[in-house]
Design a protein around this motif. Sequence first.
Motif, PDB file in Angstrom:
ATOM      1  N   LEU A  31      16.716  10.058 -15.308  1.00 34.33           N
ATOM      2  CA  LEU A  31      17.500   8.913 -15.759  1.00 34.33           C
ATOM      3  C   LEU A  31      18.926   9.333 -16.107  1.00 34.33           C
ATOM      4  O   LEU A  31      19.135  10.368 -16.726  1.00 34.33           O
ATOM      5  CB  LEU A  31      16.856   8.273 -16.996  1.00 34.33           C
ATOM      6  CG  LEU A  31      15.398   7.832 -16.855  1.00 34.33           C
ATOM      7  CD1 LEU A  31      14.902   7.252 -18.171  1.00 34.33           C
ATOM      8  CD2 LEU A  31      15.231   6.852 -15.733  1.00 34.33           C
ATOM      9  N   GLU A  32      19.874   8.530 -15.667  1.00 37.40           N
ATOM     10  CA  GLU A  32      21.277   8.668 -16.067  1.00 37.40           C
ATOM     11  C   GLU A  32      21.614   7.408 -16.845  1.00 37.40           C
ATOM     12  O   GLU A  32      21.655   6.319 -16.276  1.00 37.40           O
ATOM     13  CB  GLU A  32      22.195   8.786 -14.852  1.00 37.40           C
ATOM     14  CG  GLU A  32      22.275  10.159 -14.281  1.00 37.40           C
ATOM     15  CD  GLU A  32      22.920  11.185 -15.212  1.00 37.40           C
ATOM     16  OE1 GLU A  32      23.739  10.822 -16.092  1.00 37.40           O
ATOM     17  OE2 GLU A  32      22.591  12.363 -15.057  1.00 37.40           O
ATOM     18  N   ARG A  33      21.830   7.560 -18.125  1.00 41.83           N
ATOM     19  CA  ARG A  33      22.026   6.402 -19.001  1.00 41.83           C
ATOM     20  C   ARG A  33      23.499   6.047 -19.158  1.00 41.83           C
ATOM     21  O   ARG A  33      24.330   6.903 -19.435  1.00 41.83           O
ATOM     22  CB  ARG A  33      21.430   6.716 -20.366  1.00 41.83           C
ATOM     23  CG  ARG A  33      21.450   5.558 -21.309  1.00 41.83           C
ATOM     24  CD  ARG A  33      20.687   5.922 -22.552  1.00 41.83           C
ATOM     25  NE  ARG A  33      20.809   4.878 -23.539  1.00 41.83           N
ATOM     26  CZ  ARG A  33      20.593   5.065 -24.825  1.00 41.83           C
ATOM     27  NH1 ARG A  33      20.239   6.249 -25.273  1.00 41.83           N
ATOM     28  NH2 ARG A  33      20.723   4.086 -25.677  1.00 41.83           N
ATOM     29  N   ILE A  34      23.806   4.781 -18.973  1.00 37.84           N
ATOM     30  CA  ILE A  34      25.134   4.251 -19.249  1.00 37.84           C
ATOM     31  C   ILE A  34      25.106   3.715 -20.676  1.00 37.84           C
ATOM     32  O   ILE A  34      24.341   2.815 -20.989  1.00 37.84           O
ATOM     33  CB  ILE A  34      25.503   3.111 -18.277  1.00 37.84           C
ATOM     34  CG1 ILE A  34      25.575   3.635 -16.853  1.00 37.84           C
ATOM     35  CG2 ILE A  34      26.813   2.461 -18.690  1.00 37.84           C
ATOM     36  CD1 ILE A  34      25.823   2.548 -15.826  1.00 37.84           C
ATOM     37  N   ARG A  35      25.933   4.280 -21.512  1.00 39.73           N
ATOM     38  CA  ARG A  35      25.966   3.865 -22.916  1.00 39.73           C
ATOM     39  C   ARG A  35      27.130   2.944 -23.222  1.00 39.73           C
ATOM     40  O   ARG A  35      27.120   2.212 -24.192  1.00 39.73           O
ATOM     41  CB  ARG A  35      26.034   5.077 -23.830  1.00 39.73           C
ATOM     42  CG  ARG A  35      24.807   5.940 -23.744  1.00 39.73           C
ATOM     43  CD  ARG A  35      25.037   7.216 -24.525  1.00 39.73           C
ATOM     44  NE  ARG A  35      24.023   8.188 -24.208  1.00 39.73           N
ATOM     45  CZ  ARG A  35      23.043   8.532 -25.019  1.00 39.73           C
ATOM     46  NH1 ARG A  35      22.947   7.982 -26.196  1.00 39.73           N
ATOM     47  NH2 ARG A  35      22.171   9.424 -24.648  1.00 39.73           N
ATOM     48  N   THR A  36      28.168   3.030 -22.386  1.00 30.62           N
ATOM     49  CA  THR A  36      29.335   2.172 -22.579  1.00 30.62           C
ATOM     50  C   THR A  36      29.757   1.631 -21.223  1.00 30.62           C
ATOM     51  O   THR A  36      29.379   2.163 -20.178  1.00 30.62           O
ATOM     52  CB  THR A  36      30.533   2.935 -23.187  1.00 30.62           C
ATOM     53  OG1 THR A  36      31.038   3.853 -22.213  1.00 30.62           O
ATOM     54  CG2 THR A  36      30.152   3.683 -24.452  1.00 30.62           C
ATOM     55  N   GLY A  37      30.564   0.602 -21.256  1.00 29.68           N
ATOM     56  CA  GLY A  37      31.056   0.030 -20.014  1.00 29.68           C
ATOM     57  C   GLY A  37      32.013   0.938 -19.273  1.00 29.68           C
ATOM     58  O   GLY A  37      32.336   0.686 -18.117  1.00 29.68           O
ATOM     59  N   ASP A  38      32.451   2.019 -19.911  1.00 30.84           N
ATOM     60  CA  ASP A  38      33.424   2.914 -19.299  1.00 30.84           C
ATOM     61  C   ASP A  38      32.810   4.081 -18.515  1.00 30.84           C
ATOM     62  O   ASP A  38      33.485   4.658 -17.673  1.00 30.84           O
ATOM     63  CB  ASP A  38      34.363   3.487 -20.366  1.00 30.84           C
ATOM     64  CG  ASP A  38      35.188   2.413 -21.036  1.00 30.84           C
ATOM     65  OD1 ASP A  38      35.518   1.410 -20.361  1.00 30.84           O
ATOM     66  OD2 ASP A  38      35.497   2.572 -22.231  1.00 30.84           O
ATOM     67  N   ASP A  39      31.569   4.452 -18.802  1.00 24.48           N
ATOM     68  CA  ASP A  39      31.038   5.660 -18.157  1.00 24.48           C
ATOM     69  C   ASP A  39      30.168   5.403 -16.929  1.00 24.48           C
ATOM     70  O   ASP A  39      29.607   6.311 -16.351  1.00 24.48           O
ATOM     71  CB  ASP A  39      30.303   6.548 -19.164  1.00 24.48           C
ATOM     72  CG  ASP A  39      29.077   5.917 -19.784  1.00 24.48           C
ATOM     73  OD1 ASP A  39      28.783   4.745 -19.488  1.00 24.48           O
ATOM     74  OD2 ASP A  39      28.407   6.598 -20.578  1.00 24.48           O
ATOM     75  N   TRP A  40      30.100   4.165 -16.468  1.00 26.76           N
ATOM     76  CA  TRP A  40      29.243   3.837 -15.329  1.00 26.76           C
ATOM     77  C   TRP A  40      29.708   4.511 -14.050  1.00 26.76           C
ATOM     78  O   TRP A  40      28.903   5.023 -13.280  1.00 26.76           O
ATOM     79  CB  TRP A  40      29.143   2.322 -15.121  1.00 26.76           C
ATOM     80  CG  TRP A  40      30.437   1.721 -14.694  1.00 26.76           C
ATOM     81  CD1 TRP A  40      31.397   1.178 -15.493  1.00 26.76           C
ATOM     82  CD2 TRP A  40      30.948   1.652 -13.371  1.00 26.76           C
ATOM     83  NE1 TRP A  40      32.462   0.778 -14.752  1.00 26.76           N
ATOM     84  CE2 TRP A  40      32.217   1.058 -13.433  1.00 26.76           C
ATOM     85  CE3 TRP A  40      30.448   2.040 -12.126  1.00 26.76           C
ATOM     86  CZ2 TRP A  40      32.995   0.840 -12.313  1.00 26.76           C
ATOM     87  CZ3 TRP A  40      31.229   1.817 -11.008  1.00 26.76           C
ATOM     88  CH2 TRP A  40      32.484   1.226 -11.107  1.00 26.76           C
ATOM     89  N   GLN A  41      31.005   4.505 -13.762  1.00 32.93           N
ATOM     90  CA  GLN A  41      31.487   5.005 -12.478  1.00 32.93           C
ATOM     91  C   GLN A  41      31.242   6.503 -12.330  1.00 32.93           C
ATOM     92  O   GLN A  41      30.740   6.957 -11.304  1.00 32.93           O
ATOM     93  CB  GLN A  41      32.959   4.686 -12.277  1.00 32.93           C
ATOM     94  CG  GLN A  41      33.437   5.069 -10.890  1.00 32.93           C
ATOM     95  CD  GLN A  41      34.856   4.599 -10.604  1.00 32.93           C
ATOM     96  OE1 GLN A  41      35.570   4.158 -11.489  1.00 32.93           O
ATOM     97  NE2 GLN A  41      35.251   4.696  -9.362  1.00 32.93           N
ATOM     98  N   THR A  42      31.578   7.263 -13.353  1.00 30.43           N
ATOM     99  CA  THR A  42      31.368   8.701 -13.304  1.00 30.43           C
ATOM    100  C   THR A  42      29.902   9.028 -13.076  1.00 30.43           C
ATOM    101  O   THR A  42      29.556   9.835 -12.213  1.00 30.43           O
ATOM    102  CB  THR A  42      31.850   9.357 -14.624  1.00 30.43           C
ATOM    103  OG1 THR A  42      33.216   9.021 -14.819  1.00 30.43           O
ATOM    104  CG2 THR A  42      31.676  10.851 -14.592  1.00 30.43           C
TER     105      THR A  42
END
Length: 127
Positions: A31-42
């Motif tokens: 799993l790769e968790r997105i915690r904020t709207g800013d880290d999704w792309q990376t």
Amino acid sequence: MSDTKTILVAVSDIFFYTKIRDAFLPQGYKLERIRTGDDWQTKALASQPMGIIVNMNDDRLNASDIVKSLRTLPQTQALPILAFANHEEVQTWKLAKDLGIQKIVSRNEFSARTLALFEEITTAATS
């Protein structure tokens, strides 16, 4: 091609993330968790996920913006997406369909059938 089965998870709620983790890790998924709207792309570009799980009601994430952005990148535009939301929020369900999300379910159904629902959309995407 790697044998790692990575899922991008846009869920900040620890309760739902724990349910997801408990359903997928024993089955060999990463799993790769997105915690904020800013880290999704990376995370999306680095992890090369096989699919995405999104909480459409997450106050800490703007799920619709994340999905719209994922749909603009060649590396992620065709990824299958499983979303969950409160069943009373008709507009959220309509938005999910408009965004091209393959499957949206209620929070209760998501909790009860997490792995099966995800495997359903990823199997459909490869056939």
